[in-house]
Write a protein that holds these residues in place. Structure first.
Motif, short mmCIF file in Angstrom:
data_model
loop_
_atom_site.label_atom_id
_atom_site.label_comp_id
_atom_site.label_asym_id
_atom_site.label_seq_id
_atom_site.Cartn_x
_atom_site.Cartn_y
_atom_site.Cartn_z
N GLY A 177 -3.95 20.94 46.82
CA GLY A 177 -3.56 20.93 48.11
C GLY A 177 -2.95 22.19 48.82
N SER A 178 -2.67 22.37 50.00
CA SER A 178 -2.16 23.60 50.60
C SER A 178 -0.71 23.90 50.28
CB SER A 178 -2.19 23.26 52.07
OG SER A 178 -1.38 22.20 52.46
N SER A 179 -0.23 22.99 49.68
CA SER A 179 1.20 23.09 49.28
C SER A 179 1.24 24.16 47.89
CB SER A 179 2.10 22.10 49.18
OG SER A 179 1.65 21.36 47.70
N GLY A 180 0.16 24.19 47.21
CA GLY A 180 0.11 24.97 45.86
C GLY A 180 0.81 24.20 44.86
N ARG A 181 1.27 22.89 44.89
CA ARG A 181 2.04 22.00 43.92
C ARG A 181 1.03 21.68 42.61
NH1 ARG A 181 2.82 16.61 43.15
NH2 ARG A 181 4.64 15.82 42.15
N VAL A 182 1.75 22.01 41.71
CA VAL A 182 1.16 22.05 40.41
C VAL A 182 1.35 20.36 39.95
CG1 VAL A 182 1.37 22.53 37.88
CG2 VAL A 182 1.67 24.19 39.49
N THR A 183 0.12 19.67 39.65
CA THR A 183 0.07 18.59 39.30
C THR A 183 -0.38 18.32 37.90
OG1 THR A 183 -2.11 18.52 40.25
CG2 THR A 183 -0.12 17.69 41.67
N SER A 184 -1.03 19.13 37.30
CA SER A 184 -1.73 19.07 35.99
C SER A 184 -1.57 20.50 35.30
CB SER A 184 -3.06 18.42 36.00
OG SER A 184 -3.99 19.32 36.91
N TYR A 185 -2.07 20.15 34.05
CA TYR A 185 -2.31 21.61 33.05
C TYR A 185 -3.52 21.61 32.15
CZ TYR A 185 2.58 22.58 34.53
OH TYR A 185 3.76 22.63 35.08
N GLU A 186 -3.90 22.80 32.06
CA GLU A 186 -5.40 22.77 31.14
C GLU A 186 -5.10 23.35 29.94
OE1 GLU A 186 -9.93 24.25 31.68
OE2 GLU A 186 -8.47 24.98 33.11
N TYR A 187 -5.59 22.92 28.86
CA TYR A 187 -5.30 23.56 27.75
C TYR A 187 -6.33 24.65 27.51
CZ TYR A 187 -5.61 24.06 22.42
OH TYR A 187 -5.85 24.50 21.37
N LEU A 188 -6.17 26.08 27.04
CA LEU A 188 -6.83 26.90 27.05
C LEU A 188 -7.35 27.35 25.69
CD1 LEU A 188 -5.53 29.47 29.88
CD2 LEU A 188 -7.01 27.82 30.09
N GLY A 189 -6.98 26.66 24.66
CA GLY A 189 -7.07 27.17 23.54
C GLY A 189 -8.42 26.49 22.51
N SER A 190 -8.62 26.93 21.28
CA SER A 190 -9.62 26.27 20.72
C SER A 190 -9.28 24.82 20.27
CB SER A 190 -9.94 27.34 19.58
OG SER A 190 -10.76 26.85 18.51
N LEU A 191 -10.53 24.08 20.32
CA LEU A 191 -10.23 22.79 19.74
C LEU A 191 -9.90 22.73 18.13
CD1 LEU A 191 -12.98 20.83 21.92
CD2 LEU A 191 -10.46 21.10 22.30
N GLN A 192 -10.26 23.55 17.53
CA GLN A 192 -10.15 23.94 16.12
C GLN A 192 -8.89 24.67 15.70
OE1 GLN A 192 -11.90 22.01 14.14
NE2 GLN A 192 -13.08 21.42 16.06
N SER A 193 -8.15 25.21 16.75
CA SER A 193 -7.07 25.78 16.40
C SER A 193 -6.06 25.45 15.35
CB SER A 193 -6.26 26.30 17.65
OG SER A 193 -5.16 26.88 17.42
N PRO A 194 -5.47 26.32 14.41
CA PRO A 194 -4.59 25.74 13.72
C PRO A 194 -3.20 25.38 14.33
CG PRO A 194 -4.86 27.96 13.03
CD PRO A 194 -5.95 27.40 14.14
#
Length: 224
Positions: free
Chosen positions: A204-221
């Motif tokens: 939205g125009s307010s820039g409100r954070v509604t979610s977060y995305e994981y950026l790491g590896s799926l196999q990360s220890p």
């Protein structure tokens, strides 16, 4: 502390985090068979209750809540243990069918599923203990050998939740799933953003954070 004390602490911690149907399910469901399993098999095998959830809520293929007897969350893996009593599962054809359908569905959701016969648990727990020790040895070795932690338990739980939800989580939803307060989830999501593991997603125009995305590896220890 011994098994009885640790078991009581573990159970009370889960009860404090639950309300409504989820609390009722825990009170009703963690009965004789489940307690026998954690005492005769889980405790000798693992020696603690970290990551083990009693009466773990999942959605079935119809979107209805279903409570698995016990689920061990280790890394990005969910390992399900169902304690099967012949009297309650084997004589009703409709329930028997639903039980098998749920099992098939859980496996389709990347869960590892193990059925434990209550009669065998009562008469020959050593067989179950030996079998699960072999089956779970890769996970046990990782957990027991990972003494130095880069991330806290809550941070790892959030990263694993993101993996389960195709990398993106909403704080309100994941707070319910992990039995945490929403503000606690937001706090640790922001920490993970600072650590480079999460990316905040604004709408939205307010820039409100509604979610977060994981950026790491799926196999990360770091997930373990």
């Amino acid at each position: 502390m011994g098994f009885q004390a640790e078991h009581e602490i573990w159970l009370q911690e889960h009860m404090k985090c639950r309300t409504g149907e989820r609390l009722d399910a825990l009170r009703r469901g963690h009965g004789y068979g489940n307690q026998l399993f954690v005492e005769r098999v889980w405790w000798p095998l693992v020696g603690h209750f970290d990551g083990l959830h009693p009466e773990y809520e999942v959605k079935d293929w119809r979107g209805r809540s279903y409570f698995a007897d016990l689920v061990w969350v280790v890394g990005a893996v969910r390992i399900v243990f169902e304690i099967m009593d012949y009297g309650s599962h084997g004589t009703d054809r409709t329930k028997y069918r639903l039980d098998l359908n749920r099992g098939l569905f859980l496996q389709s959701q990347d869960c590892l599923l193990y059925y434990i016969a209550l009669d065998e648990l009562k008469e020959n727990p050593a067989f179950i203990l030996s079998s699960l020790r072999s089956i779970l040895s890769p996970y046990l070795s990782v957990v027991q050998g990972n003494a130095l932690r880069t991330y806290t338990k809550i941070e790892r739980d959030l990263m694993r939740a993101a993996v389960r939800h195709h990398r993106v989580i909403r704080p309100v939803e994941v707070a319910r799933e992990l039995e945490l307060h929403t503000m606690t989830v937001i706090k640790y999501c922001r920490i993970l953003v600072e650590k480079g593991k999460f990316r905040a997603i604004a709408t939205g125009s307010s820039g409100r954070v509604t979610s977060y995305e994981y950026l790491g590896s799926l196999q990360s220890p770091d997930l373990v």
